[in-house]
Design an enzyme around this catalytic site. Structure first.
Site, PDB file in Angstrom:
ATOM      1  N   HIS A 128      -4.518  -5.188   4.012  1.00 18.21           N
ATOM      2  CA  HIS A 128      -4.898  -3.921   4.959  1.00 18.21           C
ATOM      3  C   HIS A 128      -4.066  -2.584   4.792  1.00 18.21           C
ATOM      4  CE1 HIS A 128      -5.171  -1.911   8.916  1.00 18.21           C
ATOM      5  NE2 HIS A 128      -5.977  -2.933   9.373  1.00 18.21           N
ATOM      6  N   GLY A 161      -4.204  -9.250   4.208  1.00 17.55           N
ATOM      7  CA  GLY A 161      -5.658  -9.314   4.758  1.00 17.55           C
ATOM      8  C   GLY A 161      -6.677  -9.482   3.702  1.00 17.55           C
ATOM      9  N   TYR A 203      -0.839 -11.888  13.216  1.00 21.88           N
ATOM     10  CA  TYR A 203      -2.320 -12.091  12.679  1.00 21.88           C
ATOM     11  C   TYR A 203      -3.063 -12.598  13.929  1.00 21.88           C
ATOM     12  CZ  TYR A 203      -5.311 -11.672   8.777  1.00 21.88           C
ATOM     13  OH  TYR A 203      -6.198 -11.341   7.730  1.00 21.88           O
TER      14      TYR A 203
END
Ligand code: YXS
Length: 258
Positions: A63, A107, A137
């Protein structure tokens, strides 16, 4: 624009990440991937390969940390770009093969593991890093990891946040094929050709059946609300701010547990 390269050859679509040195999964990159997936669907491709450029050290750093909120908002909501891309891949009507070179982080591990098959270079690694960054998460993301990884291996990867080799993940049935970097494209295309020889209609329903069945986890509202409140305590915590601040200041985080 210009964060991916794409080709279609003999009904195989290839999307190559080309978003700087470490391919952070930014909204701009994810938007381009989703547009290209729709284009390839309109061109009736039979298989899609998701890859980075040949020879990369980093497949994706996960991410885009600079896009993680630090204002008390949930960092991984339903409409987060990464969450949208993962749903798009899971619902895509043809198989998607992740072709991995280099290291995969955070991610990006979920992104790769939600693809239908993984072909990895023998020296590639995978590190699941929420605990390193202080990120709570999300529930569906955790379910995606549970679908793919045995629980003790998953806990080792989550709690330690350290890279695990593709070889070890192949031995655990997570990675479908291992190849040398030089043979990686050939191994991936061989798999794609195998898939092209079977029924696209059946593949489409099999993929959707597996998606529906593997996500059919009963979660009562009280359990959902309780987990969400636990997650809020984390993303409201000073540790969450410290994780992102430490990343930006290029230093190890000093978590205080509050
Ligand atoms: O200093 P400049 O401007 O050159 O920028 C550096 C890094 O700050 C930047 N960069 C990133 N930017 C946004 N998002 C990222 N995830 C990210 N990772 C790195 O890229 C420039 C080059 O990075 P540098 O100098 O560290 O390169 P390197 O070759 O020495 O090391 C490559 C990595 C990938 C090993 C290293 O950059 C790294 O450890 N990156 C963070 C990996 C990570 O923890 N990703 C998790 C992101 S958060 C996420 O995916 C989930 C929300 S969660 O946290 O739940 O897993």
């Amino acid at each position: 624009m210009g964060t991916i390269l794409s080709t279609i050859a003999e009904q195989v679509g290839t999307i190559t990440l080309k978003n700087g040195k470490v391919n952070p999964l930014s909204k701009a990159l994810i938007d381009e991937i989703q547009l290209e997936l729709e284009h390839m669907k309109s061109r009736s491709v039979r298989v899609v390969v998701l890859r980075a450029e040949k020879g990369v050290k980093v497949f994706s750093a996960g991410h885009d940390v600079t896009e993680l909120p630090t204002n008390g908002r949930d960092p991984l909501t339903y409409n987060d770009p990464l969450r949208q891309l993962i749903r798009a891949i899971e619902k895509y009507p043809v198989p998607i093969i992740a072709m991995i070179e280099g290291s995969v982080w955070g991610g990006a591990c979920e992104l790769v593991m939600c693809c239908d098959l993984i072909v990895a270079a023998e020296d590639s690694t995978f590190a699941i890093t929420p605990a390193k960054l202080g990120v709570p998460y999300d529930i569906y993301g955790m379910l995606n990891f549970i679908k793919v990884l045995d629980i003790h291996l998953l806990k080792e990867m989550l709690f330690g946040a350290q890279p695990v080799t593709a070889q070890r993940l192949a031995e655990c049935g997570v990675v479908n094929r291992i190849a040398t970097r030089d043979q990686l494209e050939t191994a991936t295309m061989n798999l794609a050709q195998q898939i092209k020889r079977t029924s696209p209609l059946v593949q489409c329903i099999l993929k959707e059946e597996l998606r529906v069945l593997s996500s059919a986890s009963p979660l009562n509202p009280e359990a959902y609300e309780r987990i969400q409140s636990l997650r809020r305590e984390v993303y409201d915590s000073s540790d969450y701010q410290e994780g992102i601040r430490a990343f930006k200041e290029k230093r190890d985080p000093e978590f205080q547990g509050k």
